[in-house]
Design an enzyme around this catalytic site. Structure first.
Site, PDB file in Angstrom:
ATOM      1  N   ASP A 138      -0.438 -11.218  -2.368  1.00 11.97           N
ATOM      2  CA  ASP A 138      -1.817 -11.273  -2.859  1.00 11.97           C
ATOM      3  C   ASP A 138      -1.983 -12.085  -4.140  1.00 11.97           C
ATOM      4  OD1 ASP A 138      -2.992  -9.615  -0.875  1.00 11.97           O
ATOM      5  OD2 ASP A 138      -1.977  -7.912  -1.771  1.00 11.97           O
ATOM      6  N   HIS A 185       6.238  -4.657  -5.289  1.00 13.25           N
ATOM      7  CA  HIS A 185       6.216  -4.342  -3.863  1.00 13.25           C
ATOM      8  C   HIS A 185       7.200  -3.230  -3.578  1.00 13.25           C
ATOM      9  CE1 HIS A 185       6.240  -4.882   0.478  1.00 13.25           C
ATOM     10  NE2 HIS A 185       5.113  -5.534   0.313  1.00 13.25           N
TER      11      HIS A 185
END
Ligand code: ACO
Length: 429
Positions: free
Chosen positions: A363, A306
Site C-alpha cells: 500500500d 506486515h
C-alpha cells in the site's frame, strides 16, 4: 528428522504428526488435541496458526518471495495481463489459447449489470462510501442470478467466476459515477479488461476516454500485485463465510468488508492521507516518524509493516519502480512521491523500524500510481477489491472442492461472569 511432536500436560503426553508443505514449511497437526486432552490452542490473531492447506500462493516473508501457483510475481508482471493471472490463480495453470479466448468472451458477455440493478445505485446517497456500495452490490448479484447456484457445478464455475470478475469493474465504475453525479457509461465490448474499466470510469457520453497503453499496463500490474496473498484478513473472511456453504457472491461481499479496514486494504487511503498531511505542512517527515514510534500517539507509519514480510515486500519493490516509470511517462511530478521516498529513507535508517523489520508494504506506493491514473482517493480500496477478487474466488473454490471441509468454528476461552459471580452481583444490587 522426527515426523511427530509431543505435547505433555500433567502426567500425560500426546503425540501429533508433523505435516509438511511443498516448500518445506512444517506444522504440528493438532486437530485431535481437544478430543485427546480437553485442551484448546490459544492464538488470537492466528500468528502461529495454519488454518488450511492451500496450493494457490506461496510467500516466504523472511526472503521477500511471492509466487502464484509456483510462478514468481516478478515474472507475472513482465508483460502484465490481469485476466491471464486471474485464470492462473483460479484454475491452477496459465490458460491455453482456447481457454483464454473463451474466458475473455465470457468476461465481455458478463460486463453489463441488469438494468434493475443499475437502479439500486440511485438509492444510495451521493456521499455513500464506494466500499459500502461495492459490498452491497456484490451481494445483490446473487438475487439476479439464482440459477447459477443450482446448476451443474463444474460447468458453471467458470461462468460464475467470469460473471464476478467482469461485473466488479462495472459496479466499481458505477459507484464512482454515482458519487460524482455523472451519467453511467456502459461497458464497451471492443475493449480489453482494464481499458474497458477506465472507459466506464472516465468517458463522457460525448467524449470517449482512450486509455494510454502505459496506463493500461500500470493498471494490469497493480491488479496482478493485489490478486492474491494467501490467508490474509479478507481472504480468511471469504473462506470462513464460504465454509458455511454460503454462495460465492455472499462470501466475496464479506471479503470486501474485511478489506475496507485501515490495517488491511484501507491502508492505501491512509497512506495518501499521511503523505498529504506532511505535504500540507502539518508535520515534517521527521516529526511524523517520531510520532509513529510513540505507541500512545494513535499514529502508525501507514503502508509500513506486515504480519508475514520481515523483509522488503516484493510488491512494494515493483510498485516503487513502476511509480517512477508511470509518472515519467505521463510527465507528472507528484510531490507526494518525493515525501514517500523521504519517509522510506528515514524509516529504513531508524533502528525502531529496522529492528522490528518494518518495510514498505503493497500500500505504500500503490496510491501514487492510482492518483497518477486519475483514480480518486476514496476509490483506492475498491481498486484493491478488483485486484483481489480472483484470489478470493480461487480460495473459495479450493475450499469448496476439499472433501474434508467442515464449517469453520473457532473456540474461545470464556472470561465472563460465572453463575456464582453473577449471583454475587445481584446480591450487591
Ligand atoms: N508503524 C509503527 N510501528 C509499527 C508499524 C507501523 N506501520 N507496524 C508495526 N509496528 C510496530 C508495532 O507497534 C509492534 O511494536 P512493539 O513490538 O514495540 O509492540 C511491532 O512493530 C510489531 O508489529 P505487530 O503489531 O506485531 O505487527 P502485526 O503483524 O500485528 O500488524 C500490520 C501488521 C497491521 C500490517 C502493521 O504493521 C500495521 O498496522 N501497519 C500499518 C498499516 C498498513 O500498512 N496495513 C497494510 C498491510 S498490507 C495489507 O493488508 C494489504
Amino acid at each position: 528428522m522426527t515426523d511427530f511432536a509431543s505435547i505433555k500436560y500433567g502426567e500425560k503426553e500426546w503425540i501429533y504428526p508433523i505435516i509438511e508443505g511443498s516448500e518445506g514449511e512444517r506444522a504440528i497437526d493438532i486437530s485431535e488435541l481437544r478430543s485427546d486432552s480437553g485442551l484448546v490452542a490459544y492464538d488470537p490473531s492466528y500468528s502461529n496458526f495454519a488454518v488450511c492447506k492451500s496450493a494457490i500462493t506461496y510467500i516466504d516473508g523472511e526472503s521477500g518471495i511471492l509466487r502464484y501457483r509456483g510462478i514468481p510475481i516478478e515474472e507475472l508482471v513482465k508483460r502484465p495481463d490481469f485476466v491471464e493471472v486471474a485464470w492462473l490463480l483460479i484454475f491452477g495453470h496459465k490458460p491455453e489459447k482456447d481457454e483464454r479466448e473463451r474466458f475473455r468472451k465470457r468476461l465481455t458477455k458478463n460486463a453489463h449489470l441488469p438494468e434493475r440493478m443499475r437502479h439500486h445505485f440511485e438509492g444510495f446517497p451521493a456521499t455513500a462510501h464506494p466500499m459500502a456500495v461495492t459490498s452491497a452490490m456484490i451481494n445483490a448479484l446473487s438475487c439476479f442470478y439464482p440459477e447459477l447456484f443450482n446448476s451443474e457445478w463444474d460447468v458453471e464455475f467458470e461462468e460464475i467466476s467470469a460473471e464476478l470478475i467482469s461485473k466488479i469493474r462495472t459496479i466499481a465504475a458505477y459507484a464512482y459515477r454515482r458519487s460524482k453525479g455523472l451519467p453511467y457509461i456502459y461497458p464497451d465490448p471492443k475493449l480489453r479488461y482494464c481499458a474497458n474499466f477506465l472507459h466506464m470510469l472516465f468517458s463522457m457520453p460525448y467524449d470517449q476516454y482512450v486509455a494510454d497503453p502505459e496506463i493500461e499496463d500500470a493498471l494490469n500490474l497493480l491488479f496482478i500485485l493485489h490478486a492474491d496473498h494467501e490467508q490474509n484478513c479478507s481472504t480468511s473472511t471469504v473462506r470462513i463465510v464460504g465454509s458455511s456453504q454460503a454462495n460465492l457472491f455472499a462470501s466475496c461481499a464479506a471479503g470486501v468488508c474485511a478489506l475496507w479496514g485501515r490495517l488491511h486494504g484501507g491502508a492505501n487511503v491512509a497512506v495518501m492521507e499521511m503523505l498529504q498531511q506532511i505535504h500540507d505542512g502539518e508535520l515534517t517527515v521527521k516529526q511524523y516518524i517520531e510520532k509513529a514510534k510513540q505507541k500512545d500517539s494513535g499514529c502508525k507509519l501507514m503502508g509500513f509493516g506486515h504480519r508475514i514480510y520481515k523483509n522488503y515486500d516484493p510488491r512494494a519493490r515493483i510498485l516503487k519502480a513502476s511509480c517512477h516509470r508511470v509518472l515519467q511517462k505521463l510527465q507528472i511530478s507528484d510531490p507526494l512521491l518525493d515525501i514517500a521516498l523521504q519517509l522510506e529513507e528515514a524509516a529504513l535508517e531508524d533502528p525502531y523500524f529496522t529492528e522490528r523489520k518494518l518495510y514498505p508494504n503493497v500500500d505504500f506506493y500503490s496510491g501514487i500510481i492510482f492518483r497518477a491514473i486519475g483514480i480518486p482517493t476514496d476509490m483506492f480500496t475498491v481498486m484493491f477489491v478488483i485486484g483481489r477478487l480472483p484470489g478470493w474466488i480461487a480460495h473459495w473454490h479450493e475450499q469448496r472442492e476439499d472433501p474434508t471441509l467442515r464449517i469453520a468454528r473457532p473456540r474461545q476461552i470464556y472470561t465472563g461472569p460465572t453463575p456464582t459471580s453473577g449471583q454475587n452481583c445481584a446480591e450487591k444490587i
